[in-house]
Design an enzyme around this catalytic site. Structure first.
Site, PDB file in Angstrom:
ATOM      1  N   GLY A  10     -59.366   4.881  16.982  1.00  0.00           N
ATOM      2  CA  GLY A  10     -59.859   6.031  17.029  1.00  0.00           C
ATOM      3  C   GLY A  10     -59.627   7.217  15.794  1.00  0.00           C
ATOM      4  N   ALA A  11     -59.951   6.446  14.725  1.00  0.00           N
ATOM      5  CA  ALA A  11     -59.444   7.196  13.217  1.00  0.00           C
ATOM      6  C   ALA A  11     -60.944   7.867  12.643  1.00  0.00           C
ATOM      7  CB  ALA A  11     -58.999   6.117  12.099  1.00  0.00           C
ATOM      8  N   THR A  12     -61.759   7.905  13.539  1.00  0.00           N
ATOM      9  CA  THR A  12     -63.224   8.689  12.801  1.00  0.00           C
ATOM     10  C   THR A  12     -63.273  10.058  13.273  1.00  0.00           C
ATOM     11  OG1 THR A  12     -64.082   7.447  14.710  1.00  0.00           O
ATOM     12  CG2 THR A  12     -64.287   6.327  12.577  1.00  0.00           C
ATOM     13  N   SER A  13     -62.451  10.374  14.158  1.00  0.00           N
ATOM     14  CA  SER A  13     -62.682  12.179  14.103  1.00  0.00           C
ATOM     15  C   SER A  13     -61.564  12.461  14.677  1.00  0.00           C
ATOM     16  CB  SER A  13     -64.112  12.224  15.265  1.00  0.00           C
ATOM     17  OG  SER A  13     -63.760  11.499  16.376  1.00  0.00           O
ATOM     18  N   TYR A 161     -60.080  11.301  33.382  1.00  0.00           N
ATOM     19  CA  TYR A 161     -59.198  11.600  31.916  1.00  0.00           C
ATOM     20  C   TYR A 161     -57.927  11.667  32.222  1.00  0.00           C
ATOM     21  CZ  TYR A 161     -57.663  13.253  27.889  1.00  0.00           C
ATOM     22  OH  TYR A 161     -56.995  13.801  26.415  1.00  0.00           O
TER      23      TYR A 161
HETATM   24  N1  LIG Z   1     -57.700  17.159  21.911  1.00  0.00           N
HETATM   25  C1  LIG Z   1     -56.576  17.444  22.555  1.00  0.00           C
HETATM   26  O1  LIG Z   1     -56.365  18.597  22.860  1.00  0.00           O
HETATM   27  C2  LIG Z   1     -55.934  16.071  23.028  1.00  0.00           C
HETATM   28  C3  LIG Z   1     -54.839  16.641  24.153  1.00  0.00           C
HETATM   29  C4  LIG Z   1     -54.175  15.531  24.491  1.00  0.00           C
HETATM   30  C5  LIG Z   1     -54.500  14.241  24.102  1.00  0.00           C
HETATM   31  N2  LIG Z   1     -55.322  13.966  23.290  1.00  0.00           N
HETATM   32  C6  LIG Z   1     -55.871  12.433  22.902  1.00  0.00           C
HETATM   33  O2  LIG Z   1     -55.720  12.381  21.395  1.00  0.00           O
HETATM   34  C7  LIG Z   1     -56.609  11.290  21.258  1.00  0.00           C
HETATM   35  C8  LIG Z   1     -57.567  11.733  20.173  1.00  0.00           C
HETATM   36  O3  LIG Z   1     -58.752  12.507  20.813  1.00  0.00           O
HETATM   37  P1  LIG Z   1     -59.393  13.673  19.866  1.00  0.00           P
HETATM   38  O4  LIG Z   1     -59.007  14.977  20.818  1.00  0.00           O
HETATM   39  O5  LIG Z   1     -58.729  13.731  18.686  1.00  0.00           O
HETATM   40  O6  LIG Z   1     -60.832  13.456  20.178  1.00  0.00           O
HETATM   41  P2  LIG Z   1     -62.274  12.996  19.458  1.00  0.00           P
HETATM   42  O7  LIG Z   1     -62.134  13.832  18.169  1.00  0.00           O
HETATM   43  O8  LIG Z   1     -63.161  12.982  20.329  1.00  0.00           O
HETATM   44  O9  LIG Z   1     -61.552  11.395  18.759  1.00  0.00           O
HETATM   45  C9  LIG Z   1     -61.469  10.486  19.642  1.00  0.00           C
HETATM   46  C10 LIG Z   1     -61.678   9.013  18.783  1.00  0.00           C
HETATM   47  O10 LIG Z   1     -61.716   7.852  19.668  1.00  0.00           O
HETATM   48  C11 LIG Z   1     -62.986   7.446  19.352  1.00  0.00           C
HETATM   49  N3  LIG Z   1     -63.635   6.859  20.586  1.00  0.00           N
HETATM   50  C12 LIG Z   1     -64.256   7.215  21.233  1.00  0.00           C
HETATM   51  N4  LIG Z   1     -64.827   6.604  22.256  1.00  0.00           N
HETATM   52  C13 LIG Z   1     -64.548   5.448  21.847  1.00  0.00           C
HETATM   53  C14 LIG Z   1     -64.974   3.797  22.490  1.00  0.00           C
HETATM   54  N5  LIG Z   1     -65.602   3.781  23.469  1.00  0.00           N
HETATM   55  N6  LIG Z   1     -64.441   2.778  21.591  1.00  0.00           N
HETATM   56  C15 LIG Z   1     -63.405   2.918  20.509  1.00  0.00           C
HETATM   57  N7  LIG Z   1     -63.293   4.246  20.104  1.00  0.00           N
HETATM   58  C16 LIG Z   1     -63.798   5.420  20.669  1.00  0.00           C
HETATM   59  C17 LIG Z   1     -63.687   8.209  18.754  1.00  0.00           C
HETATM   60  O11 LIG Z   1     -64.638   7.825  17.931  1.00  0.00           O
HETATM   61  P3  LIG Z   1     -65.966   8.934  17.432  1.00  0.00           P
HETATM   62  O12 LIG Z   1     -65.660   9.418  16.065  1.00  0.00           O
HETATM   63  O13 LIG Z   1     -67.258   7.853  17.458  1.00  0.00           O
HETATM   64  O14 LIG Z   1     -66.120   9.994  18.379  1.00  0.00           O
HETATM   65  C18 LIG Z   1     -62.792   9.133  17.945  1.00  0.00           C
HETATM   66  O15 LIG Z   1     -62.280   8.218  16.754  1.00  0.00           O
HETATM   67  C19 LIG Z   1     -57.052  10.743  22.613  1.00  0.00           C
HETATM   68  O16 LIG Z   1     -56.570   9.789  23.393  1.00  0.00           O
HETATM   69  C20 LIG Z   1     -57.120  11.929  23.441  1.00  0.00           C
HETATM   70  O17 LIG Z   1     -57.000  11.579  24.738  1.00  0.00           O
HETATM   71  C21 LIG Z   1     -56.148  14.974  22.850  1.00  0.00           C
END
Ligand SMILES: NC(=O)c1ccc[n+]([C@@H]2O[C@H](COP(=O)([O-])OP(=O)(O)OC[C@H]3O[C@@H](n4cnc5c(N)ncnc54)[C@H](OP(=O)(O)O)[C@@H]3O)[C@@H](O)[C@H]2O)c1
Length: 262
Positions: A10-13, A161
């Site tokens: 998940g390194a793309t965003s 989730y």
């Molecule tokens: N943001 C928060 O406040 C928060 C809080 C607690 C935990 N987290 C956790 O932190 C981690 C990163 O999340 P984020 O907030 O940075 O969200 P995000 O910006 O949506 O990044 C998620 C990453 O996972 C990839 N992804 C999504 N669906 C996928 C699939 N079907 N197969 C493979 N890769 C997939 C996305 O690809 P794309 O680039 O194509 O979207 C992106 O690289 C997640 O595990 C999330 O649950 C986040």
């Protein structure tokens, strides 16, 4: 800092992309993953500071075959992995949906794919560490190992989730009681990303804040297996996450679901 070989999903965003920037700047050898094919992410990769080599391997975790293929490709690229960061994640969709493999999609992408990757890479991770990027939302969730697909329990995007994140924390704590890779589970903070906004509305700290928490979990010299960090601080995981009977039941059910891939 010693340069390490680090696999980051998940390194793309969002937090993952910010983490890739920090790790690249420190000179670690990176194997990055995202769901998009390489041409779509080329501009992102080109912007990373890269004193060390960066590989990119695509894979949509909605298809467990692609998660297995990612592990195989990592094995071709390196004989040793110091850190696996299971960061890829998705919000729960508005209505319950199934993956290609027939599993509830949030549970598969966020949890089953991470376990599959961890198991497949375990032989390369000897002495290494796994970071499960979980969430403090796991504290509000409960998991019934007989209904992991939410067929009988009520569905909502946030329930799906939070359950997937509870499963990650339970897996880290189960693994700490068994031989295998040392897993640290973290909640990275409340971070302004597409995922947060899709489920909880606007707000959140900059992605660099979450990335620093991920890097800390990945590189801090001594973190015992089963440690849970919430926004960089050691914290107590939720009650069900700590329950050995619940951990064992989840493990048995997970092994059944992943049997074709392990
Ligand atoms: N943001 C928060 O406040 C928060 C809080 C607690 C935990 N987290 C956790 O932190 C981690 C990163 O999340 P984020 O907030 O940075 O969200 P995000 O910006 O949506 O990044 C998620 C990453 O996972 C990839 N992804 C999504 N669906 C996928 C699939 N079907 N197969 C493979 N890769 C997939 C996305 O690809 P794309 O680039 O194509 O979207 C992106 O690289 C997640 O595990 C999330 O649950 C986040």
């Amino acid at each position: 800092m010693t340069a390490r070989t680090i696999v980051l999903t998940g390194a793309t965003s969002g937090i993952g992309l910010a983490t890739a920037r920090l790790l690249a700047r420190s000179g670690h050898r990176l194997i990055l993953h995202g769901p998009e094919p390489r041409p779509a992410v080329e501009p992102l990769l080109a912007e990373l500071p890269a004193p060390a080599p960066i590989d990119y391997v695509p894979g949509d975790f909605g298809d467990l075959g692609q998660a297995a293929a990612l592990a195989d490709r990592v094995g071709e690229l390196t004989g040793h992995v110091d850190v696996l960061i299971n960061n890829a994640g998705r919000p729960g969709p508005p209505a319950r949906s199934l993956s290609r493999d027939g599993h509830e999609i949030t549970f598969q992408v966020n949890y089953l794919a991470a376990v599959l990757l961890t198991e497949r890479l375990a032989p390369l991770l000897r002495g290494g560490r796994v970071v499960h990027v979980a969430s403090a939302t796991h504290l509000s969730a409960s998991l019934d190992a007989d209904d992991l697909g939410l067929e009988r329990h009520p569905y909502s995007p946030t329930i799906a989730y939070a359950r997937s994140k509870l499963a990650m924390v339970m897996h880290a704590l189960w693994q700490a009681r068994h031989p295998g890779p040392a897993i640290v589970a973290i909640s990275p903070g409340v971070i302004s990303t597409g995922l947060l906004h899709a489920m909880y509305g606007a707000g959140g700290a900059p992605t660099g804040h979450g990335a620093r928490n991920v890097v800390q979990a990945a590189t801090a010299p001594s973190l015992p297996a089963g440690t849970y960090l919430d926004d960089g601080e050691p914290a107590r995981p939720g009650r069900q996450a700590r329950d050995h009977t619940a951990q064992d039941a989840l493990r048995q059910a997970t092994t059944r679901l992943l049997r074709p891939w392990l």
